[in-house]
Design a protein around this motif. Structure first.
Motif, mmCIF file in Angstrom:
data_model
loop_
_atom_site.group_PDB
_atom_site.id
_atom_site.type_symbol
_atom_site.label_atom_id
_atom_site.label_comp_id
_atom_site.label_asym_id
_atom_site.label_seq_id
_atom_site.Cartn_x
_atom_site.Cartn_y
_atom_site.Cartn_z
ATOM 1 N N LYS A 83 75.301 50.531 -51.975
ATOM 2 C CA LYS A 83 74.665 51.425 -51.269
ATOM 3 C C LYS A 83 75.788 52.890 -50.651
ATOM 4 O O LYS A 83 75.808 54.011 -50.307
ATOM 5 C CB LYS A 83 75.210 51.264 -49.674
ATOM 6 N N ARG A 84 77.307 52.368 -50.718
ATOM 7 C CA ARG A 84 78.760 53.459 -51.046
ATOM 8 C C ARG A 84 78.109 54.925 -51.933
ATOM 9 O O ARG A 84 78.678 55.934 -51.624
ATOM 10 C CB ARG A 84 79.895 52.724 -51.019
ATOM 11 N N ALA A 85 78.083 53.788 -52.967
ATOM 12 C CA ALA A 85 77.635 55.176 -54.222
ATOM 13 C C ALA A 85 76.437 55.607 -53.996
ATOM 14 O O ALA A 85 76.645 56.866 -53.741
ATOM 15 C CB ALA A 85 77.945 53.941 -55.392
ATOM 16 N N LEU A 86 75.673 55.591 -53.377
ATOM 17 C CA LEU A 86 74.355 55.629 -53.401
ATOM 18 C C LEU A 86 74.535 56.811 -52.607
ATOM 19 O O LEU A 86 73.455 57.594 -52.029
ATOM 20 C CB LEU A 86 72.756 55.035 -53.325
ATOM 21 N N SER A 87 75.046 56.642 -51.034
ATOM 22 C CA SER A 87 75.458 57.593 -49.905
ATOM 23 C C SER A 87 76.175 58.431 -50.594
ATOM 24 O O SER A 87 76.130 59.915 -49.806
ATOM 25 C CB SER A 87 76.367 57.198 -48.765
ATOM 26 N N ILE A 88 76.698 58.620 -51.089
ATOM 27 C CA ILE A 88 77.791 60.369 -51.560
ATOM 28 C C ILE A 88 76.566 60.551 -52.491
ATOM 29 O O ILE A 88 76.853 61.866 -52.001
ATOM 30 C CB ILE A 88 79.282 59.229 -52.531
ATOM 31 N N LEU A 89 75.519 60.244 -53.298
ATOM 32 C CA LEU A 89 74.936 60.690 -54.302
ATOM 33 C C LEU A 89 74.218 61.106 -53.604
ATOM 34 O O LEU A 89 73.900 63.082 -52.964
ATOM 35 C CB LEU A 89 74.324 59.507 -55.196
ATOM 36 N N ALA A 90 73.533 60.874 -51.498
ATOM 37 C CA ALA A 90 73.624 61.464 -50.839
ATOM 38 C C ALA A 90 73.366 62.577 -50.524
ATOM 39 O O ALA A 90 72.457 63.774 -50.107
ATOM 40 C CB ALA A 90 72.640 60.992 -49.974
ATOM 41 N N ASP A 91 75.107 62.746 -49.801
ATOM 42 C CA ASP A 91 75.256 63.770 -48.878
ATOM 43 C C ASP A 91 76.246 64.782 -50.137
ATOM 44 O O ASP A 91 75.688 66.153 -49.643
ATOM 45 C CB ASP A 91 76.956 63.146 -48.768
ATOM 46 N N GLN A 92 75.420 64.675 -51.466
ATOM 47 C CA GLN A 92 75.862 65.328 -52.399
ATOM 48 C C GLN A 92 74.798 66.733 -52.523
ATOM 49 O O GLN A 92 74.420 67.534 -53.305
ATOM 50 C CB GLN A 92 76.207 65.558 -53.196
ATOM 51 N N GLY A 93 73.167 65.538 -52.175
ATOM 52 C CA GLY A 93 72.084 66.559 -52.076
ATOM 53 C C GLY A 93 71.661 65.628 -53.157
ATOM 54 O O GLY A 93 70.337 66.575 -54.193
ATOM 55 N N ILE A 94 72.523 65.045 -54.332
ATOM 56 C CA ILE A 94 72.077 64.921 -56.028
ATOM 57 C C ILE A 94 70.518 64.024 -55.066
ATOM 58 O O ILE A 94 69.482 63.771 -56.168
ATOM 59 C CB ILE A 94 72.192 64.037 -56.308
ATOM 60 N N VAL A 95 69.986 62.652 -54.386
ATOM 61 C CA VAL A 95 69.166 61.829 -54.242
ATOM 62 C C VAL A 95 69.133 62.151 -52.877
ATOM 63 O O VAL A 95 69.136 62.887 -52.569
ATOM 64 C CB VAL A 95 69.607 60.436 -54.757
ATOM 65 N N PHE A 96 67.494 61.449 -52.204
ATOM 66 C CA PHE A 96 67.619 60.807 -51.201
ATOM 67 C C PHE A 96 67.024 59.741 -50.817
ATOM 68 O O PHE A 96 66.183 59.232 -51.897
ATOM 69 C CB PHE A 96 65.718 61.776 -51.130
ATOM 70 N N LYS A 97 67.406 60.033 -49.886
ATOM 71 C CA LYS A 97 67.169 57.967 -49.354
ATOM 72 C C LYS A 97 65.586 58.031 -48.295
ATOM 73 O O LYS A 97 65.973 58.885 -47.265
ATOM 74 C CB LYS A 97 67.975 57.171 -49.321
ATOM 75 N N LYS A 98 65.133 56.879 -48.791
ATOM 76 C CA LYS A 98 64.204 57.547 -47.922
ATOM 77 C C LYS A 98 63.497 55.643 -47.466
ATOM 78 O O LYS A 98 62.700 54.472 -48.271
ATOM 79 C CB LYS A 98 62.385 57.562 -48.023
ATOM 80 N N ARG A 99 63.553 55.654 -46.015
ATOM 81 C CA ARG A 99 64.072 54.146 -45.912
ATOM 82 C C ARG A 99 62.150 53.010 -45.544
ATOM 83 O O ARG A 99 61.529 53.947 -45.734
ATOM 84 C CB ARG A 99 64.173 53.777 -43.721
ATOM 85 N N GLY A 100 62.360 52.698 -46.274
ATOM 86 C CA GLY A 100 61.357 51.705 -46.813
ATOM 87 C C GLY A 100 60.059 51.725 -47.643
ATOM 88 O O GLY A 100 59.676 50.857 -48.517
#
Lengths: 242, 242
Positions: free
Chosen positions: B45-62
């Motif tokens: 989750k930590r790694a993915l959060s950073i990617l999301a903060d950088q605009g590289i990925v979007f996380k979509k609950r569900g």
DNA sequence: CAGTGGTCTAGACCACACC
DNA sequence: GTGTGGTCTAGACCACTGT
């Protein structure tokens, strides 16, 4: 939203900081806060990390967590756009002045190649082109040209785009714009800028251009904003970490 | 630094994304990644959060975690300054061109009230005033005026300030500048701007002004930068969350 | 050495999306 | 209902600061 534990702690700490409850500019250590508020240390860390990201505190391994003195001197620097809520209209300073919108143009066009790429469009997708003049109390401050794929909001009308499109999305379709990728720059004003924004020939415009995304990552709008230079103040708090 | 587990995962995922290892633009779910790389889900989750903060990925609950299509189309948008490494000199695009510095002025002054506040100075603290013209390959692009408290680097000299002050700090005193609070705006050019930056009368400057902080939160420098407008392109990826 | 923040784990339970 | 990301916990161990 606000009933989340880390949100509660965040807002409590923020209030205390603003209220001057920590005159020596040092917060209690994480283990004490965890004990005091009966939450796990992880949750404390989460709240403190957000405060640090917002530039409100600095964390120093081995010595503690300290309040950013500049954050207290609130009348001056430190009202950033980077971690606030927007509406584009709102993200510019409107000290009690009423924002207005004058619709200059509204039509459907076939997007150019670059636009197609930025909005991730397929070959036969069309977009709305929406050109609007934005004002504060009848004083124009920005010419905004937006491009929105028709497939995302096929029901758009002159009436809707004469108001806040983001609000429409939020209220009527329960979709939120929470991410944007923008480039900020400056340019000499064109004849049109000078006429519509009441600029002198040597006065420039600030330009903010880029893409706004929906929550699920769909590129929603490409927007190009030309601002009267006195209205462009883009504030950022940046942490460089690599 | 790079031996941290979440850093490793972060860089692995980034490489895979760029390499096109996920052609459907969807990452595996967090539990699978956790299993695959033999790390805890929290670390994933930590790694993915950073990617999301950088605009590289979007996380979509569900539904899952998705790659931002704009990030792949790399030749275009998306080279932000907001999550990169700086050096001020470096944060402007210098496509293989050599950065240069010409020292215009270097003295010690008594700071004005506002400056005193922004740098958190006491009554009898003095500051260096350092005015420099910055160039790429002999082409001037920015006039920079910096103010640094003498108590932080009492040994500053004409020689040191003719090079990169941030590099000096890092190499000689093991202190790093990692945070900054900046305001970006635009102004008509002054006579001095026009002369030093080779601007026509109607051509503007971009202005970036604000405070740079040391790691421990000490305000280190107040800097005001006036840029040739063609060189000012400030890119930001912003997430608005409240 | 004691104090403090940083990293990492294992696991429980919740909220939302989609079938 | 199943799958997926979000929140939260309790605790171990590491790394740096300061006395």
């Amino acid at each position: 939203m606000a009933d989340l534990v880390y949100r509660q702690l965040l807002s409590t700490l923020k209030k205390q900081i603003v209220a001057g409850d920590y005159p020596n500019l040092k917060l209690p250590d994480e283990r004490s806060l965890s004990e005091q508020y009966q939450v796990s240390r992880s949750t404390v860390k989460r709240a403190l990390s957000i405060l640090a990201d917002q530039g409100i505190v600095f964390k120093k391994r081995g010595s503690g967590t300290f309040i950013n003195p500049l954050y207290l001197k609130n009348d001056s620097v430190f009202h950033y756009n980077n971690g606030s809520n927007l509406g584009v209209t709102d993200s510019f300073q409107m000290n009690g002045r009423k924002p207005g919108i004058s619709l200059l143009n509204f039509e459907v066009i076939r997007p150019q190649a670059e636009l197609k790429r930025d909005l991730f469009l397929k070959n036969d997708d069309f977009v709305y082109e929406i050109k609007r003049l934005r004002l504060f109390d009848d004083e124009p401050f920005m010419i905004e040209t937006g491009y929105i794929p028709i497939k995302i909001v096929p029901e758009l009308s002159r009436k809707i785009v004469s108001g806040s499109i983001f609000n429409y999305l939020q209220n009527e379709k329960n979709q939120t714009v929470t991410k944007s990728y923008l480039t900020v720059s400056a340019e000499p004003s064109t004849a049109e800028d000078q006429e519509k924004l009441h600029l002198k020939a040597n006065e420039p415009v600030g330009v903010m251009a880029g893409v706004f995304f929906l929550d699920d990552g769909t590129p929603f709008e490409y927007s190009r904003m030309r601002l009267h230079y006195k209205y462009m103040k883009y504030n950022t708090f940046v942490t460089l970490d690599d």
